[in-house]
Enzyme design. Structure first.
Site, short mmCIF file in Angstrom:
data_model
loop_
_atom_site.label_atom_id
_atom_site.label_comp_id
_atom_site.label_asym_id
_atom_site.label_seq_id
_atom_site.Cartn_x
_atom_site.Cartn_y
_atom_site.Cartn_z
N HIS A 1 0.62 7.97 7.68
CA HIS A 1 1.80 7.34 8.28
C HIS A 1 2.81 8.37 8.79
CE1 HIS A 1 0.65 4.16 5.15
NE2 HIS A 1 0.37 3.63 6.34
N HIS B 1 1.18 6.96 2.81
CA HIS B 1 0.32 8.14 2.73
C HIS B 1 0.48 9.03 3.97
CE1 HIS B 1 -2.55 6.35 5.53
NE2 HIS B 1 -2.66 5.27 4.75
N LYS C 1 0.86 -1.18 0.00
CA LYS C 1 0.00 0.00 0.00
C LYS C 1 0.90 1.23 0.00
CE LYS C 1 -3.66 -2.29 2.67
NZ LYS C 1 -4.47 -2.24 3.91
#
Length: 402
Positions: free
Chosen positions: A131, A128, A125
């Site tokens: 985080h 983004h 993933k």
């Protein structure tokens, strides 16, 4: 100038206390309105046989206000000292300029080890904005402890195991291609992951297929693990580029998968110590004595959970690093989870459970709602950083031409 020492010297002279006693009594008030330093007079009551507020007033009248003190106030039993901000700033800045990168450093942590678990994004993933807090707060804590002389071990506990990889394998088989993944990397993995959830809402059988693929991963299926490792390598490459932009480093990338072969002995230890109980087919640790819900260790189907892996990780880190502190950064909504498995470590008889520290932080949300990779509702960290860099350059150029 050591301002606290200077204040203690004034008080020692006015009260006949030793310099050491005066220094140990001087406090730094929690409220700035009460000054920069405060001297409580309670302990002098027995010596002078007077009420502490009266002693404070008499001692204050004996003090010769030095040049670095702006004001001396008596509030009840306290003598409050206000340092001249200009002199204080000059002293601090002079020290910073003289010591440069060594300013604030000490050896208070010499011989001690602190493990810091931070960032911990999910593999396959994109990295983004959600985080960012764990990453930068964790990195700041790392640098602070490092400056204090501690041996620091920065651990990135990657989310690299679980049913989501079964979903990704199904998505790759149905809507992906090797060429697209090689060309687009993690962006393509995100696209097919979002596609899976869109399609699964219409066809729930896809979720069953994803679970089967995860079972294959657990059983060591070659195709499943080859795809998982491919997705893992692509993700690490993408993450490291973002970490380089942020100036963040790690000493170890030991994610959830690292503990797959280490959990069974921990479960056996829990059984041997009579901590595990069966409950509706699952295995739990009862935490009623702490007014907490039970800590689920083994699911009905025999699968492990986050708590199982976190307990295993803690035991591994203690054995490997012999840490004096283990600090873990996650979102605030995981407070109960950490309180539960910290108590399990306690029940196992390990007194170092007190050295496990959870540092929580708030969640990032968008106007459109909570961040969600599965619905494609994210702001990519790299895009945000590039935009910030571009805006900063624009401001610098405008200032240069003024």
């Amino acid at each position: 100038m050591d301002f606290k020492m200077e204040v203690a010297g004034l008080l020692a002279k006015a009260t006949e206390l030793s310099l050491e006693d005066a220094l140990n009594t001087v406090e730094i008030p929690g409220n700035k309105a009460m000054g920069d330093f405060a001297f409580p007079c309670f302990r002098l009551a027995k010596v002078f046989r007077k009420a502490p507020p009266m002693i404070a007033q008499e001692v204050a009248e004996k003090l010769d206000k030095p040049a670095f003190i702006e004001n001396i106030q008596v509030v009840g039993a306290y003598i409050n000292f206000f340092v001249k901000k200009g002199i204080y700033a000059q002293e601090i800045l002079s020290k910073v300029l003289a010591e440069k990168e060594n300013y604030g450093k000490s050896d208070i942590g010499a011989g001690k080890t602190v493990v810091i678990d931070y960032s911990s994004p999910n593999i396959a993933k994109p990295f983004h904005v959600g985080h960012l807090r764990s990453t930068v707060i964790g990195n700041a804590i790392y640098k602070i402890y490092e400056a204090l002389g501690y041996n620091c071990e920065g651990v990135n506990h990657l989310g690299d195991w679980g049913t989501q990889f079964g979903k990704l394998i199904v998505a790759y088989h149905n809507w992906g291609s090797k060429e697209a993944v090689e060309n687009q990397g993690i962006q393509e993995l995100m696209r097919i992951y979002v596609k899976f959830h869109d399609e699964a809402e219409k066809n729930p059988a896809l979720d069953d297929e994803a679970r089967l693929w995860f079972v294959k991963m657990q059983e060591g299926d070659e195709e499943a693990l080859t795809l998982w490792k491919w997705f893992y390598d692509i993700s690490i490459k993408e993450f490291e580029r973002v970490y380089k932009m942020l100036g963040v480093k790690f000493d170890a990338y030991t994610g959830e998968s690292f503990y797959n072969d280490k959990m069974a002995p921990v479960v056996e230890e829990l059984k041997a110590k009579n901590i595990l109980k069966e409950s509706e087919g699952a295995m739990i640790v009862d935490l009623e004595h702490k007014n907490m819900a039970p800590c689920l260790i083994i699911r009905k189907d025999g699968g492990t959970l986050y708590a199982t892996r976190d307990i295993t990780a803690a035991l591994y880190r203690k054995k490997t690093y012999n840490f004096d502190k283990c600090i873990i950064l996650t979102a605030l909504d995981q407070n109960l989870h950490f309180a539960q498995w910290f108590e399990v470590i306690h029940l196992m008889g390990y007194d170092w459970y007190k050295d496990l520290i959870h540092v929580p932080f708030g969640l990032v949300s968008l106007d459109s709602g909570k961040l969600s990779t599965r619905h494609g509702n994210v702001i990519l960290m790299e895009d945000l950083l590039n935009q910030a860099i571009g805006e900063t350059k624009k401001i610098i150029e405008e200032k240069i031409h003024l």
